[in-house]
Design an enzyme around this catalytic site. Structure first.
Site, PDB file in Angstrom:
ATOM      1  N   GLU A 185       8.784 -21.843 -10.580  1.00 28.53           N
ATOM      2  CA  GLU A 185       9.199 -22.690 -11.718  1.00 28.53           C
ATOM      3  C   GLU A 185      10.312 -23.641 -11.312  1.00 28.53           C
ATOM      4  O   GLU A 185      11.296 -23.817 -12.050  1.00 28.53           O
ATOM      5  CB  GLU A 185       9.653 -21.806 -12.881  1.00 28.53           C
ATOM      6  CG  GLU A 185       8.621 -20.760 -13.280  1.00 28.53           C
ATOM      7  CD  GLU A 185       9.041 -19.911 -14.482  1.00 28.53           C
ATOM      8  OE1 GLU A 185      10.128 -19.311 -14.431  1.00 28.53           O
ATOM      9  OE2 GLU A 185       8.293 -19.856 -15.463  1.00 28.53           O
ATOM     10  N   CYS A 232       9.796 -17.513 -23.951  1.00 25.02           N
ATOM     11  CA  CYS A 232      11.045 -18.263 -23.978  1.00 25.02           C
ATOM     12  C   CYS A 232      10.911 -19.586 -24.716  1.00 25.02           C
ATOM     13  O   CYS A 232      11.835 -20.019 -25.395  1.00 25.02           O
ATOM     14  CB  CYS A 232      11.546 -18.508 -22.549  1.00 25.02           C
ATOM     15  SG  CYS A 232      10.308 -19.206 -21.450  1.00 25.02           S
TER      16      CYS A 232
END
Lengths: 656, 656
Positions: A321, A414
């Site tokens: 990421e 998230c």
């Protein structure tokens, strides 16, 4: 206590920031009002059910039961932690923060009741010593020993942010006291010579501690934030033996390879990097640390000029990421996490306040309307975790969160509550006050002001470039300055004051009008908003030889479903000198303007070819190709209809 | 027993394959002889030490001790398995197979002694019931219960391949008996209604079982291979609770989503996909299954036309080491595992034998000289796991195997011994015999033949396009056909027979000369080999607007170290109509030809820019740019000197 502000990021009186978020900030209509309505009525309202279903709330109940030793207390061997990640608590805190900002703006009985119930649940789960993290409380391991992946400080940061929001929204100290006790516990554990002398694998607590300091004026919290910010970058973090993480991401992943002050590149996990820089910007604002500010300006520029997508999205790499290399910006495999776009907005907004410069709000605008908003489904119930700029008709995605299909909730959830809290707090990113007057950073119908000057904005932005600003209140005789951001995308504009065209002072992205305003004075900004073609930077390999359609702050894309005969957009090129036609389509995607663009078909693939790489000489010559009219829609609205191919960057016809 | 062949892939007498690997196949000089010398004297010779150091050999010793219950037997609680992966045994088997092919070609006492020692170690570790897999024998879990990630059949396949090689090289049945007992054990466990009715997460046993069948003429093994090939694609595999794999890759990852016969795309983990297809090609060859052959032709074409790099490399995606979407071929983030290039060669070679078509050997050549060979350091001691076509000067890589720096050994050491076995067996990929005569698929100085016609090849290939073929032995009066592959990259050639230019029959990539050859007859093929610019396919987004330098079968690249003032190749474009100059550089990189190409500097980046995406109109106009002479080296030789930027695909100057 400082209670005159009902949004996030509120520099203290001692802060060096020239700009402060406007104390009056209400979005009352138009584009963002509708998105905020969906956020409040659907996303936020359904949040508790989602958190219940995913087990997040059950973790707090179990931790509370364990603490009080009641009949329902979990056993030591089966403590019953729900969810796959150590940071499950943060989803609850982020929803709570969002709900509080929403309530501060628009009271609502049901949401307020949900908020208070969750606040009590959280308070009940806190240990006597202030510790609060249900994963470790429920047997996940020994607290404060797995800093790399444990996310204890990360969750603490989100709790503190939620507590600040709860306090600013309701005036209550109930959750703020929980946050203080947790912060004091952290302060007792962390520091040179104390039990733990390192940082959390995921930044977040830094900006939270600065906000807590701002809220209750306790310098220890600012010092603790400074400790975490300065301690990072010295290689103290390790993967260790943390469960489920046998791969070592290396120190760059969590920005532990070099201190912020020495860094010359944004690197590693994008959300971690940008939450960290947001915290550093908060610290620089409160302390006037110019070396830190210079480092932040350098890192922001590195991000914008070498690692940011046209949509404002960042963090291109699926692997870890992460920010990739400079200019590594693939459209198809863009990771571009929704949370990273939010983190970029957090960082840029703090830089806008710290410096007063318009460039930061330019990036906020671009990111809001494109890279961020694409993450939120039009229905308020579905989400994108990753936000590619290209999806092929036949696309191979591994199962899980990182697909280009809107999903009701994620295993790693998230993004959804992060979207909720930004939309709920959005009015507070629109305008600032400073010593000279009022600045409008973003354009949305509503009421903005403070320090005596309050204006009403009316606009159809982003569909139309006219912004009308009418003075509602003004100090009787004092001259004040009204500053309007001139967006970097805008090549032509006119400004009128009470019907008279004026030049306005144009400086570094701000158009300013200074006068002794009286109620009823009207300033009108007309931003020319033709559809336009945009080129990529010369060094971005992934989209070389392409152009993108934009209009105003919006990036456009071709979705397969809008093309004649569902033509695959991967099979067309765009004719660069053809005209672009804007059409209003109120019935489409909640009401959008489309842009029509003339394309030509790429040569068909040769199904009998044994090798697809031709000699350059033969490839460069091309036959005339069939022309086709293509329809582009705003990127933020993609993937809300049937699945299909999508492209932002379109090859240029006649370029080989 | 069939012992007249000393290489891999030996179709049985019943096979429908029109082509058989030539029984005489010796590389005696030139390019590949040097690489095979390094392979034998360094890579293979040092293999046992590497395997000792990494713990692979210790696992066999521990398993043997556990079996015999001696004083050194490991305890049940600490069985001491070394290494991070369930498939550690396969590294040993692959080295062993490589060593055997090498010994079959060139006897060598020390290597032979190493081989026999390892053979005894393996034999000693085998359980009485035939089972052999040290990870599970040493307490890793219950055998045959973790098919997804356990790699038991995968390792069994590599053992069988090694045993076949040992038998063909030495005539010994020692290891072949171990392999038979293991195969019989597998046959007793796997099948409809038996203990286990699914397949291995990683194909390999399929092609091994066909080879075992070919070697000892036992139809049960062919049937077992067929069972594994047909059982796959029905969703019987799962991640399950296998240790360390909490992420579900989905059925496509291990090709369990659809049967081979129904598949229309190569998908998922590239090595798994291609080992599977190699096994299917072996089955089709032995059974004459035309439906299966048609499916394989379809899948091969899909791979070549939509998912293969210019270098022949495949498997573009880091995420799950997978084939990406069609046309998803990023140069920078190319995964392009060395093992996937080897797997592609395995598959293509079997298709060449099965169909007699030259296109398959065209791809073998391209992959050998580029995507495969780049994986092997010039020193024989360092390796690349991933083979990108672009590396930036400042490149962000996570620590581990997948970096673009040559590494002495890997935590997951699949590639190095895989390179060794292909180089050791390489002579057997050069030539085939068929009913009409001899075909030369690849060009390397050496002796090739069988069935009465044997030729000596002399060539400086790939540096020079002249190939001289002299007949050594020929049947006295029978007309035979000598077929020479006309490489697809070659636009111009001449063919002479005993000094007289002939047309040759040119058909689908073969130039054929049919006559009653006599010893001393000389056929000379001159392949024009100018340096050339190659274009990408129109739909490959990642390298649009670029061209690559090639010469003969070699792909070239710019390495930073060769450019004037170490100019970063990311800052230049290539002038398409400039001439390309070939230079012989015997002192460079073991002796290469370089290609000089005229470039022009890209505009400098604007360090003060706030946003790097310009309006198309302003981007399209460009000032004259400084010209610079660039030096390209063969891609296979990159990363053997100081680290720096590298590019295969170069932007075209004047294209915006």
């Amino acid at each position: 206590m400082n209670t005159d502000h009902t949004g996030p990021v509120h520099p203290s009186a001692r802060a060096v920031s020239p700009l402060r978020p406007a104390s009056v900030a209400h979005i009352e209509g138009g584009f963002w009002a509708e998105r905020r309505r969906v956020n409040a009525q659907i996303s936020l309202a359904e949040g508790p059910a989602r958190l219940e279903q995913a087990g997040n709330l059950a973790n707090f109940r179990a931790a509370a039961a364990l603490r009080t030793g009641g009949a329902n207390a979990p056993s030591a061997s089966d403590t019953g932690f729900s969810g796959d990640f150590q940071f499950q608590d943060s989803d609850v805190y982020k929803w709570l923060e969002a709900a509080c900002w929403q309530l501060a703006d628009t009271p609502a009985e049901a949401l307020a009741a949900d908020v208070e119930a969750v606040v009590e649940l959280i308070a009940a789960a806190q240990r006597e010593d202030g510790y609060l993290h249900t994963y470790y409380q429920l047997g996940g391991g020994v607290p404060w020993t797995e800093l790399g992946w444990g996310h204890e400080l990360y969750c603490a940061g989100h709790l503190i942010q939620a507590a600040v929001a709860h306090h600013r929204a309701t005036g209550s100290d109930r959750l703020l006291d929980v946050a203080r006790r947790l912060a004091d516990h952290i302060d007792s554990v962390f520091g040179p010579g104390k039990q733990v002398d390192t940082v959390c694998g995921h930044p977040e607590v830094e900006t939270a501690l600065v906000e807590l300091h701002r809220t209750i004026d306790e310098k220890r919290y600012l010092d603790l934030a400074r400790y975490f910010l300065e301690r990072r970058g010295h290689g103290t973090l390790s993967s260790g033996a943390d469960r489920g993480h046998d791969r070592d991401p290396g120190p760059e992943y969590w920005q532990d390879h070099t201190p912020i002050r020495a860094a010359d590149e944004v690197t590693g996990h994008a959300v971690r990097q940008l939450y960290l820089l947001a915290g550093a910007a908060d610290l620089a604002a409160e302390t006037g640390d110019t070396e830190l500010r210079t480092a932040l300006e350098r890192l922001w520029r590195d991000m914008v000029t070498t690692k940011t997508y046209l949509t404002g999205a960042v963090g291109s790499r699926h692997d870890w990421e992460a920010f990739g290399d400079a200019h590594e910006l693939p459209a198809d495999r863009a990771y571009a996490e929704t949370c990273a776009a939010i983190a970029s907005i957090h960082f840029s907004w703090r830089m806008a306040l710290l410096t007063g410069e318009a460039r930061y709000s330019d990036l906020v605008e671009r990111t809001l309307f494109n890279g961020f908003l694409a993450g939120a489904g039009l229905d308020g119930r579905t989400w994108l975790y990753v936000n590619p700029l290209h999806r092929r008709a036949r696309s191979h995605e591994r199962p899980g969160d990182q697909t280009a299909h809107r999903t009701p909730w994620f295993r790693c959830a998230c993004c959804p509550p992060n979207v909720m809290r930004l939309l709920a707090a959005l009015p507070h990113y629109m305008a600032t006050t400073d010593d000279s007057g009022l600045r409008l950073h973003q354009y949305a119908t509503g009421l903005y002001g403070g320090d005596g000057l309050t204006v009403r904005v009316t606009t159809e932005y982003p569909w139309d470039g006219t912004v009308t600003v009418t003075v509602e209140h003004a100090p009787s005789t004092l001259p004040r300055t009204l500053s309007l951001r001139l967006p970097a995308w805008c090549a032509d504009h006119t400004l009128t004051v009470n019907g008279t065209t004026v030049e306005g002072e144009a400086e570094a992205g701000w158009l300013t009008v200074t006068r002794a305003f009286t109620p009823g004075d009207t300033v009108r900004l007309d931003l020319a908003m033709p559809a336009r073609l945009t080129a990529p930077p010369a060094r971005v390999d992934a989209v070389r030889g392409c152009a993108a359609v934009e209009r105003g702050p919006l990036v456009y894309c071709l979705e397969q479903t809008d093309q004649p005969d569902r033509l695959d957009p991967d099979g067309v090129a765009v004719v660069p000198d053809a005209s672009l036609t804007v059409r209003s389509r109120p019935e489409l995607l909640g009401g959008v303007n489309t842009v029509s663009v003339t394309g030509s078909l790429l040569p068909a693939e040769d199904p009998s070819a044994d090798w697809p790489y031709p000699p350059y000489a033969s490839a460069a010559s091309g036959e005339p190709r069939e022309s086709v009219e293509l329809t582009a829609v705003p990127y933020y609205a993609w993937a809300n209809r049937e699945a299909g191919a999508m492209r932002v960057w379109l090859p240029l016809a006649g370029r080989g």
